[in-house]
Design a protein around this motif. Structure first.
Motif, PDB file in Angstrom:
ATOM      1  N   HIS A 128      -5.672  38.521  33.806  1.00  0.00           N
ATOM      2  CA  HIS A 128      -6.103  38.896  32.470  1.00  0.00           C
ATOM      3  C   HIS A 128      -6.561  40.357  32.514  1.00  0.00           C
ATOM      4  O   HIS A 128      -6.962  40.855  33.563  1.00  0.00           O
ATOM      5  CB  HIS A 128      -7.257  38.020  31.995  1.00  0.00           C
ATOM      6  N   ILE A 129      -6.521  41.039  31.375  1.00  0.00           N
ATOM      7  CA  ILE A 129      -6.967  42.428  31.305  1.00  0.00           C
ATOM      8  C   ILE A 129      -7.995  42.569  30.192  1.00  0.00           C
ATOM      9  O   ILE A 129      -7.784  42.104  29.064  1.00  0.00           O
ATOM     10  CB  ILE A 129      -5.806  43.402  31.041  1.00  0.00           C
ATOM     11  N   VAL A 130      -9.102  43.211  30.518  1.00  0.00           N
ATOM     12  CA  VAL A 130     -10.112  43.593  29.529  1.00  0.00           C
ATOM     13  C   VAL A 130     -10.216  45.111  29.588  1.00  0.00           C
ATOM     14  O   VAL A 130     -10.494  45.673  30.653  1.00  0.00           O
ATOM     15  CB  VAL A 130     -11.481  42.949  29.825  1.00  0.00           C
ATOM     16  N   ALA A 131      -9.975  45.791  28.481  1.00  0.00           N
ATOM     17  CA  ALA A 131      -9.896  47.254  28.489  1.00  0.00           C
ATOM     18  C   ALA A 131     -10.650  47.837  27.309  1.00  0.00           C
ATOM     19  O   ALA A 131     -10.774  47.212  26.257  1.00  0.00           O
ATOM     20  CB  ALA A 131      -8.440  47.710  28.463  1.00  0.00           C
ATOM     21  N   HIS A 132     -11.122  49.061  27.513  1.00  0.00           N
ATOM     22  CA  HIS A 132     -11.885  49.762  26.476  1.00  0.00           C
ATOM     23  C   HIS A 132     -11.277  51.134  26.233  1.00  0.00           C
ATOM     24  O   HIS A 132     -10.951  51.858  27.173  1.00  0.00           O
ATOM     25  CB  HIS A 132     -13.345  49.901  26.904  1.00  0.00           C
ATOM     26  N   SER A 133     -11.090  51.507  24.973  1.00  0.00           N
ATOM     27  CA  SER A 133     -10.675  52.848  24.568  1.00  0.00           C
ATOM     28  C   SER A 133      -9.409  53.287  25.299  1.00  0.00           C
ATOM     29  O   SER A 133      -8.359  52.665  25.158  1.00  0.00           O
ATOM     30  CB  SER A 133     -11.831  53.818  24.804  1.00  0.00           C
ATOM     31  N   LEU A 134      -9.489  54.359  26.094  1.00  0.00           N
ATOM     32  CA  LEU A 134      -8.332  54.849  26.838  1.00  0.00           C
ATOM     33  C   LEU A 134      -7.712  53.752  27.692  1.00  0.00           C
ATOM     34  O   LEU A 134      -6.484  53.676  27.839  1.00  0.00           O
ATOM     35  CB  LEU A 134      -8.750  56.021  27.731  1.00  0.00           C
ATOM     36  N   LEU A 150      -4.766  39.863  26.925  1.00  0.00           N
ATOM     37  CA  LEU A 150      -5.345  41.193  26.772  1.00  0.00           C
ATOM     38  C   LEU A 150      -6.538  41.122  25.845  1.00  0.00           C
ATOM     39  O   LEU A 150      -6.475  40.478  24.789  1.00  0.00           O
ATOM     40  CB  LEU A 150      -4.321  42.173  26.172  1.00  0.00           C
ATOM     41  N   THR A 151      -7.612  41.781  26.234  1.00  0.00           N
ATOM     42  CA  THR A 151      -8.767  41.958  25.350  1.00  0.00           C
ATOM     43  C   THR A 151      -9.026  43.448  25.241  1.00  0.00           C
ATOM     44  O   THR A 151      -9.359  44.098  26.231  1.00  0.00           O
ATOM     45  CB  THR A 151     -10.016  41.245  25.894  1.00  0.00           C
ATOM     46  N   LEU A 152      -8.837  44.006  24.048  1.00  0.00           N
ATOM     47  CA  LEU A 152      -8.930  45.449  23.841  1.00  0.00           C
ATOM     48  C   LEU A 152     -10.152  45.778  23.004  1.00  0.00           C
ATOM     49  O   LEU A 152     -10.296  45.291  21.875  1.00  0.00           O
ATOM     50  CB  LEU A 152      -7.673  45.967  23.142  1.00  0.00           C
ATOM     51  N   LEU A 153     -11.047  46.582  23.552  1.00  0.00           N
ATOM     52  CA  LEU A 153     -12.251  46.999  22.839  1.00  0.00           C
ATOM     53  C   LEU A 153     -12.051  48.423  22.322  1.00  0.00           C
ATOM     54  O   LEU A 153     -11.780  49.334  23.101  1.00  0.00           O
ATOM     55  CB  LEU A 153     -13.481  46.958  23.752  1.00  0.00           C
ATOM     56  N   PRO A 158      -7.399  37.185  17.240  1.00  0.00           N
ATOM     57  CA  PRO A 158      -6.372  36.847  18.227  1.00  0.00           C
ATOM     58  C   PRO A 158      -4.980  37.121  17.682  1.00  0.00           C
ATOM     59  O   PRO A 158      -4.719  36.963  16.493  1.00  0.00           O
ATOM     60  CB  PRO A 158      -6.591  35.350  18.448  1.00  0.00           C
ATOM     61  N   THR A 159      -4.083  37.529  18.541  1.00  0.00           N
ATOM     62  CA  THR A 159      -2.685  37.751  18.170  1.00  0.00           C
ATOM     63  C   THR A 159      -1.857  37.690  19.438  1.00  0.00           C
ATOM     64  O   THR A 159      -2.344  37.252  20.476  1.00  0.00           O
ATOM     65  CB  THR A 159      -2.514  39.103  17.450  1.00  0.00           C
ATOM     66  N   THR A 160      -0.595  38.088  19.383  1.00  0.00           N
ATOM     67  CA  THR A 160       0.261  38.042  20.567  1.00  0.00           C
ATOM     68  C   THR A 160       1.016  39.342  20.721  1.00  0.00           C
ATOM     69  O   THR A 160       1.273  40.046  19.754  1.00  0.00           O
ATOM     70  CB  THR A 160       1.277  36.894  20.476  1.00  0.00           C
ATOM     71  N   LEU A 161       1.346  39.687  21.955  1.00  0.00           N
ATOM     72  CA  LEU A 161       2.137  40.863  22.282  1.00  0.00           C
ATOM     73  C   LEU A 161       3.298  40.406  23.165  1.00  0.00           C
ATOM     74  O   LEU A 161       3.118  40.132  24.332  1.00  0.00           O
ATOM     75  CB  LEU A 161       1.291  41.900  23.026  1.00  0.00           C
ATOM     76  N   ARG A 162       4.483  40.286  22.561  1.00  0.00           N
ATOM     77  CA  ARG A 162       5.651  39.802  23.291  1.00  0.00           C
ATOM     78  C   ARG A 162       5.350  38.491  24.003  1.00  0.00           C
ATOM     79  O   ARG A 162       5.660  38.317  25.182  1.00  0.00           O
ATOM     80  CB  ARG A 162       6.143  40.854  24.286  1.00  0.00           C
ATOM     81  N   GLY A 163       4.697  37.593  23.289  1.00  0.00           N
ATOM     82  CA  GLY A 163       4.398  36.295  23.849  1.00  0.00           C
ATOM     83  C   GLY A 163       3.116  36.218  24.634  1.00  0.00           C
ATOM     84  O   GLY A 163       2.724  35.151  25.078  1.00  0.00           O
ATOM     85  N   TYR A 184      -3.480  38.079  23.168  1.00  0.00           N
ATOM     86  CA  TYR A 184      -4.523  39.064  23.443  1.00  0.00           C
ATOM     87  C   TYR A 184      -5.480  39.151  22.267  1.00  0.00           C
ATOM     88  O   TYR A 184      -5.188  38.678  21.168  1.00  0.00           O
ATOM     89  CB  TYR A 184      -3.939  40.433  23.778  1.00  0.00           C
ATOM     90  N   THR A 185      -6.630  39.701  22.510  1.00  0.00           N
ATOM     91  CA  THR A 185      -7.687  39.750  21.521  1.00  0.00           C
ATOM     92  C   THR A 185      -8.118  41.191  21.316  1.00  0.00           C
ATOM     93  O   THR A 185      -8.304  41.927  22.273  1.00  0.00           O
ATOM     94  CB  THR A 185      -8.909  38.914  21.986  1.00  0.00           C
ATOM     95  N   THR A 186      -8.254  41.577  20.070  1.00  0.00           N
ATOM     96  CA  THR A 186      -8.729  42.914  19.745  1.00  0.00           C
ATOM     97  C   THR A 186     -10.123  42.815  19.161  1.00  0.00           C
ATOM     98  O   THR A 186     -10.349  42.065  18.214  1.00  0.00           O
ATOM     99  CB  THR A 186      -7.791  43.597  18.731  1.00  0.00           C
ATOM    100  N   LEU A 187     -11.057  43.536  19.739  1.00  0.00           N
ATOM    101  CA  LEU A 187     -12.431  43.549  19.247  1.00  0.00           C
ATOM    102  C   LEU A 187     -12.606  44.776  18.371  1.00  0.00           C
ATOM    103  O   LEU A 187     -12.496  45.905  18.838  1.00  0.00           O
ATOM    104  CB  LEU A 187     -13.437  43.596  20.407  1.00  0.00           C
TER     105      LEU A 187
END
Length: 410
Positions: A272-278, A297-300, A385-390, A393-396
């Motif tokens: 799993h990936i948790v990422a912020h900004s860049l 994916l969890t994108l902050l 929540p949504t999906t990226l090519r299956g 991932y989650t966008t905060l």
């Protein structure tokens, strides 16, 4: 009510006009100051280190070829040819890396435009004659620099002393240079070989792995740590990771370092990936490259800036949105200084970063070693929540003072 609305409109227009006029004057002065600092830093670099590095004021060709890489133009697009021991590698570069027009630079360019035009016309006529004679078949425009480098007449960039005279020489800032490792700094906690899941944490700009290890990691329960392996990294050029002077810090370089430092050593087949900004940009790149391995994916606060319709140069448009060259609001002024003025930024780093230990001790004395919570900015976020090519991932969406951040789409 009509009078009040009219008064507010007038005040708003006057405020915008004042902001425009003041911004024009201030940034003209900053343009001149940056040119002056360019000369000063080159002189000091030459005196202290016997050479100076190319900067944004230099041409793209000079900046790239001096680092052992070559700029190639094909059909109007810029590419970098990296001479590796095993293969030639092409990397796309953004024109914002070396094209940051200002009023002073535009005026200076017009004074030599005619001379360059005449020179280029002569070179183009010479190239056309070669094509007509059957001597040239390639559609790639390559200058003599490539030939010289292939012949070994030009080497890579000479290694600069580490730290340089303008860098901090404390143990934390130079630990990467003494370790001799060409990999990122990685901190892993939780389960190891028997981990049920792997989670990769990627920080944002002007940050480090401490963004996660000092805020999230201590708050995970023991049950979570017994099942999940938590991996936080310092990106290339950040924290305790290498900061090579000859790197262009492209997207490809960041991804290659993550592969070499995390995916291969830890043998991550799924994560799993948790990422912020860049870090959100890098997370999306990893998801595209490893769609079967990235489980979520969890994108902050991902940096999303839609390009206006009819805008031909999207990269320059986004740069103007990020750094609009305005004195107000202050966050825009700070972003403009960082994005448009390399030498002013270097001066700021020389004053602040080189003496960060003194500033840290002063802050500790003032705050009595108290530190604030790194999670306070996440108040009131909503999860989508949504999906990226299956890939789920989650966008905060994190509320900011002036706007709401959006999501990245491919």
């Amino acid at each position: 009510m009509g009078v009040v609305s009219t008064g507010r409109l007038v005040l708003t227009l006057m405020g915008r006009l004042v902001n425009e006029v003041v911004s024009f004057i201030v940034f003209c002065i900053l343009d001149l100051l940056d040119v002056f600092l360019c000369v000063v830093f080159k002189l000091v670099d030459f005196i202290v280190e016997a050479e100076w590095r190319p900067c944004y004021c230099s041409s793209a060709k000079e900046a790239i070829t001096s680092s052992g890489k070559i700029l190639v133009s094909e059909r109007g697009e810029s590419k970098i040819v990296c001479l590796c021991s095993r293969k030639l590698q092409l990397e796309d570069i953004s024109d914002t890396l070396y094209t940051r027009p200002s009023l002073v630079s535009e005026i200076s360019k017009t004074t030599v435009k005619e001379l360059k035009r005449l020179k280029l016309e002569g070179a183009a006529i010479h190239s056309v004659e070669k094509v007509k004679n059957g001597g040239v078949r390639s559609t790639v425009t390559i200058n003599s620099t490539i030939v010289e480098m292939l012949q070994g007449k030009i080497g890579g960039q000479q290694s600069h002393p580490i730290p340089r005279w303008s860098d901090c020489d404390c143990e934390t800032c130079t630990s990467w240079s003494s370790s001799g490792k060409e990999t990122l700094y990685v901190r892993a906690e939780g389960a190891k070989d028997d981990a049920k899941e792997n989670v990769l944490f990627i920080h944002g700009f002007i940050s480090s792995s401490a963004f996660w290890t000092e805020t999230l990691f201590p708050n995970f329960s023991e049950a979570t740590k017994s099942q999940y392996r938590l991996i936080a990294i310092d990106l290339l050029g950040f924290g305790r990771s290498p900061k090579p002077t000859d790197s262009l810090y492209t997207l490809r370089e960041h991804i290659d370092m993550i592969e070499r430092s995390v995916l291969e050593p830890y043998n991550l087949k799924s994560f799993h990936i948790v990422a912020h900004s860049l870090g959100s940009i890098l997370a999306l790149a990893l998801a595209v490259k490893y769609p079967g391995a990235v489980k979520s994916l969890t994108l902050l606060a991902p940096p999303y800036f839609p390009v206006a319709n009819g805008e031909e140069n999207g990269t320059q448009f986004v740069l103007r949105q990020v750094a609009p060259r305005r004195v107000w609001p202050l966050i825009a002024f700070g972003a403009s200084i960082a994005c448009w003025y390399e030498h002013i930024s270097r001066l700021v780093c020389l004053v602040i970063c080189k003496h960060h230990r003194l500033l840290e001790s002063i802050v500790k004395q003032i705050t009595r070693n108290r530190t604030g919570s790194g999670l306070s900015c996440a108040k009131g976020f909503s999860v989508t929540p949504t999906t990226l090519r299956g890939i789920p991932y989650t966008t905060l969406y994190v509320e900011q003072p002036t706007r709401w951040t959006g999501i990245w789409t491919l």
